[in-house]
Write an enzyme that holds these catalytic residues in place. Structure first.
Site, PDB file in Angstrom:
ATOM      1  CD  GLU A  60     -54.624 -20.905   7.786  1.00 41.45           C
ATOM      2  OE1 GLU A  60     -55.022 -21.986   8.263  1.00 41.45           O
ATOM      3  OE2 GLU A  60     -55.369 -20.107   7.169  1.00 41.45           O
ATOM      4  CG  HIS A 129     -55.411 -30.003   1.973  1.00 41.89           C
ATOM      5  ND1 HIS A 129     -56.150 -29.367   1.020  1.00 41.89           N
ATOM      6  CD2 HIS A 129     -55.911 -29.609   3.170  1.00 41.89           C
ATOM      7  CE1 HIS A 129     -57.070 -28.613   1.601  1.00 41.89           C
ATOM      8  NE2 HIS A 129     -56.955 -28.746   2.908  1.00 41.89           N
TER       9      HIS A 129
END
Length: 323
Positions: A60, A129
């Site tokens: 990321e 998540h």
């Protein structure tokens, strides 16, 4: 007007902007050949090619860092993060680079970076998540934060974000992709930093955004059967934060509920409530009530997960309390 799902509206916005401006390109994990984790970019790779639809490593910091550099060089990147939880791995790039470089260099270049990230719970993806850390990103000046709750707003706000000269964190709720709604024909542009009254009412004001807009609308329909009419104000953007429509509504209804999926402590609801007290205290006939997620790591078990997330019944209970 055509009825689209949230997924279709977001996909249309991306497609139209890429056709309109060849500086726009997409990068992220599985956005190309696979078509996106949530199928938003399905077919893009075959149409626009690998130069404009770029599959990246699972990194990321690299994704956002590359997008920042591309934006500084004159392109208009749309970086997709598979989930907003992974944005924590790119915090330096988002907070110290995307949000600040334009100011630190005296506006010598623009930062037209859009970071698409999927947030929220309700899909049994576990505590790491399923978070709703929207307020974390809204905390930092220089970064716009957008979180639509309808297909119309998703398309219009994303197109505006892509055309913006500033970095935009565009948060899509994981459980809204199949939500359907009318989307106007032709050019659809919605202003960033402008709230919207999604339902009129005279008895109580509900201030909310993203997935909780849908929950609040369902609660309002049930309340209406009991003769209680709730006005619902959709923030749509967390930075800039526009509370003018909410304050105008509260001055009529004299009661306010703030509904968010994030945690109550230090959250969006805390900021909104504080501003209501600062700017509309004399109009309140009851304390502002907040509805938020239970303050626990979100459970994987579906029953426990739903117990932790705000539900229609929670909004109804809060409304009746202030009445």
């Amino acid at each position: 007007m055509p009825v689209l799902t949230m997924r279709e509206a977001i996909s249309q916005a991306l497609w139209e902007e890429m056709e309109r401006d060849d500086r726009v390109f997409i990068l992220g994990e599985e956005v190309g050949v696979w078509g996106g984790t949530y199928a938003v970019t399905k077919g893009f790779y075959d149409h626009f090619g690998p130069e404009r639809v770029r599959d990246t490593p699972i990194a990321e910091a690299v994704i956002v860092g590359a997008a920042n550099g591309a934006a500084m060089a004159g392109l208009r990147p749309v970086a997709e993060l598979m989930t907003i939880n992974f944005a924590f791995l790119a915090m330096d790039q988002i907070v110290n680079h995307s949000a600040k470089l334009r100011d630190m260099f005296g506006g010598q270049f623009n930062m037209p970076v859009v970071i698409r990230a999927v947030g929220g719970g309700g899909r049994q993806l576990g505590a790491t998540h399923s978070q709703t850390p929207d307020v974390v990103f809204a905390h930092f000046p220089g970064l716009k934060v957008v979180a639509p709750g309808t297909p119309q707003d998703a398309k219009g706000l994303l197109k505006t974000a892509i055309r913006s000269q500033d970095p935009v964190m565009f948060i899509e709720h994981a459980t809204l992709y199949q939500t359907r709604g009318e989307v106007a024909d032709g050019e659809v542009l919605e202003p960033i930093g402008v709230s919207k009254v999604q339902r009129a009412g005279d008895d109580v004001t509900i201030v909310t955004y993203s997935k909780m807009l849908q929950v609040s609308m369902a609660a309002a329909e049930q309340l209406a059967q009991e003769g209680i009419e709730a006005e619902i104000v959709d923030l749509r953007s967390l930075r800039p934060l526009d509370l003018a429509p909410a304050l105008e509504s509260i001055r009529r209804t004299n009661r306010a509920i703030v509904v968010e999926e994030g945690w109550r402590s230090f959250g969006v609801g805390a900021e909104v409530s504080a501003r209501i007290y600062e700017q509309a205290f004399d109009y309140l006939d009851s304390p502002v009530r907040r509805v938020a997620q239970e303050e626990v790591p979100l459970p994987y078990n579906r029953t426990l997960e739903q117990m932790a997330l705000p539900q229609i019944e929670d909004v109804i209970r809060a409304v009746k309390d202030v009445l």
